[in-house]
Design an enzyme around this catalytic site. Sequence first.
Site, PDB file in Angstrom:
ATOM      1  N   SER A   1       0.828  -1.195   0.000  1.00  0.00           N
ATOM      2  CA  SER A   1       0.000   0.000   0.000  1.00  0.00           C
ATOM      3  C   SER A   1       0.863   1.247   0.000  1.00  0.00           C
ATOM      4  O   SER A   1       2.072   1.182   0.226  1.00  0.00           O
ATOM      5  CB  SER A   1      -0.900   0.007   1.230  1.00  0.00           C
ATOM      6  OG  SER A   1      -0.132   0.317   2.377  1.00  0.00           O
ATOM      7  N   LYS A   2       0.223   2.361  -0.246  1.00  0.00           N
ATOM      8  CA  LYS A   2       0.887   3.655  -0.277  1.00  0.00           C
ATOM      9  C   LYS A   2       1.674   3.890   1.012  1.00  0.00           C
ATOM     10  O   LYS A   2       2.781   4.401   1.001  1.00  0.00           O
ATOM     11  CB  LYS A   2      -0.197   4.728  -0.446  1.00  0.00           C
ATOM     12  CG  LYS A   2       0.309   6.089  -0.792  1.00  0.00           C
ATOM     13  CD  LYS A   2      -0.822   7.097  -0.770  1.00  0.00           C
ATOM     14  CE  LYS A   2      -0.770   7.911   0.493  1.00  0.00           C
ATOM     15  NZ  LYS A   2      -1.755   8.994   0.565  1.00  0.00           N
ATOM     16  N   ARG A   3       1.075   3.490   2.115  1.00  0.00           N
ATOM     17  CA  ARG A   3       1.709   3.718   3.416  1.00  0.00           C
ATOM     18  C   ARG A   3       3.022   2.955   3.590  1.00  0.00           C
ATOM     19  O   ARG A   3       3.915   3.390   4.306  1.00  0.00           O
ATOM     20  CB  ARG A   3       0.747   3.321   4.542  1.00  0.00           C
ATOM     21  CG  ARG A   3      -0.464   4.208   4.635  1.00  0.00           C
ATOM     22  CD  ARG A   3      -1.253   3.885   5.894  1.00  0.00           C
ATOM     23  NE  ARG A   3      -0.461   4.134   7.100  1.00  0.00           N
ATOM     24  CZ  ARG A   3      -0.587   5.221   7.849  1.00  0.00           C
ATOM     25  NH1 ARG A   3      -1.464   6.139   7.528  1.00  0.00           N
ATOM     26  NH2 ARG A   3       0.159   5.391   8.921  1.00  0.00           N
TER      27      ARG A   3
ATOM     28  N   GLY B   1       5.220   2.447   1.326  1.00  0.00           N
ATOM     29  CA  GLY B   1       6.242   3.234   0.671  1.00  0.00           C
ATOM     30  C   GLY B   1       6.737   4.342   1.576  1.00  0.00           C
ATOM     31  O   GLY B   1       7.940   4.566   1.719  1.00  0.00           O
TER      32      GLY B   1
END
Length: 511
Positions: free
Chosen positions: A260-262, A264
């Site tokens: 997920s974006k988090r 990264g």
Amino acid sequence: MDAKVRVRFAPSPTGGLHLGGVRTVLFNYLFAKHHNGEFILRIEDTDQSRFVPGAEQYILDTLAWCGLSPDESPVHGGNYGPYRQSERKANYKKYADQLIAQGNAYYAFDTPADLEAKRAEVPNFQYSRTHRMEMKNSISLSATEVESLLKNNTPHVVRIKMPENEEVIFEDIIRGEVSFDASTVDDKVLLKADGMPTYHLAVVVDDHLMKITHAFRGEEWLPSAPVHILLWKYLFGLDQMPKWAHLPLILKPDGHGKLSKRDGERLGFPVFAMDWTDHITKENTIGFKEKGFLPEAFINLLALLGWNDGTDKEIFTMEELIASFSLDRVHKGGAKFDYEKAKWFNQEWIKRMDNEKLSRLVQPYFDKAEIEIHEHDYLVKIIGLVKERCHLLPDFITQSAFFFKAPTTIDTASITPKWEAKKQQFFEALVKIYSDHIIADKQTIPAIELEAHFKELAALHELKPGELMLPFRIMLVGGKFGPGVFEIVEAIELKDATSRIQYCLQILSTN
RNA sequence: GGCCGGUUCGACUAUCGGUUAGGUCGCCAGGUUUUCAUCCUGGAAAGACGGGUUCGACUCCCGUACCGGCUACCA
């Protein structure tokens, strides 16, 4: 012979496109091109509450950067438009009506509050045969009641009626035969109260209308596949249905779960293809492009996440991928994303890329760092000198800034312990020689000659070249890195070299 | 909880019943580079577990464990 291959990528425009999304596009694209087929971009914007301005353009930009250009899309046009589901709204009701007439779907009048209450009351509530009769719908209600509710425009949805004793079996290209007991799946909403279809109805109707032959999507869709299979059976016939392939997920590098974006943000690497700015919070999430990845490398690393050609080959151009791609070599299991390997792919592509082309890509980073490039040819030359030590595009700045301006910080601590008068005198002599050349109108000298002169001078001063090389390098570049020192001198020319030496001699003598 | 899917070195993976289980990233050591990087050489490192089937199983079957996905009027 079989119909022409037509595949689609159907994202909902809600934010940045992440690795998994781009890989789904890539596999669609490669499959289509491998079979001389068509690749369609369809925007699934049926959820108006999640509309995000700019998200569609972002998807288009990302595909363009990646070199995955659709044959048909909202902007490319095509014979099966419109390509935004919000603009196809009128299509769907007809099919919902057909399903109701056939007894495969029904009206449901439960309000969101009703559903919420029911879920609170019944643990693991499913809107299916177990509770269907307890709800407010055209199966549990009398015909007259339904008629009057409808007449009064009571808000309602259309739900599929999942059959009771039916095994839904289908062939997944990647997984083989997959089967579900239809009665364990709930009655999904097909048409929402606002008249928009849900994904379930829209995907089936549009895949049919757009003559899609193969439907690829992430593994997270597998559980709802029986709904889609049934819809195909009721509406268009199973013989018309595209072949399905559910792609493995891209997982977090550490721990478990979908990337997920988090992750990264937490681990310090991009997850989106390009920069994405949240339109509300204005928060910017960095993309692979802006981080300094080459699209060729990005595509290459994505292709190898869950696929390989069966050989040890790892570096592939798009053409090579198209030629050798095949779905039966796609993995079943998810793949953890490894940023280190991603950077390796980029480095390999930097090494392979033409210096001229690279220079155009690197120029913006120099502009941003406020390093002026006076001659383009000079930049191209320098890129050739330093490219093999760069993993990401911004590395060119740290690796080559000293070619364009004198270093601002000098690692004198690495010189001083062994500094002595003899060396001071050597460099003063070197400055004198370089100055003489300049007076003689020689701006620079080939590296080989510079090295020969340097060694002669060292011998004259009874010093070993080895003890002079490191101080010399630090004077020129500021630290212990970079290409060969004489190549540097040749490139920056004698005048610049001289002033850098003089500057350091001054610092060293005051210490 | 229910349903579905998955499982080979730390990571990505090769192997489609018979291999000393191979490659790449990363890691370690050495060489090259009078620096760093590149490059070269070498090294450590794997079939989740238990049953079958078979002359022979990483590979086929069953079970268990573990991991993941889904379980919205989101996709």
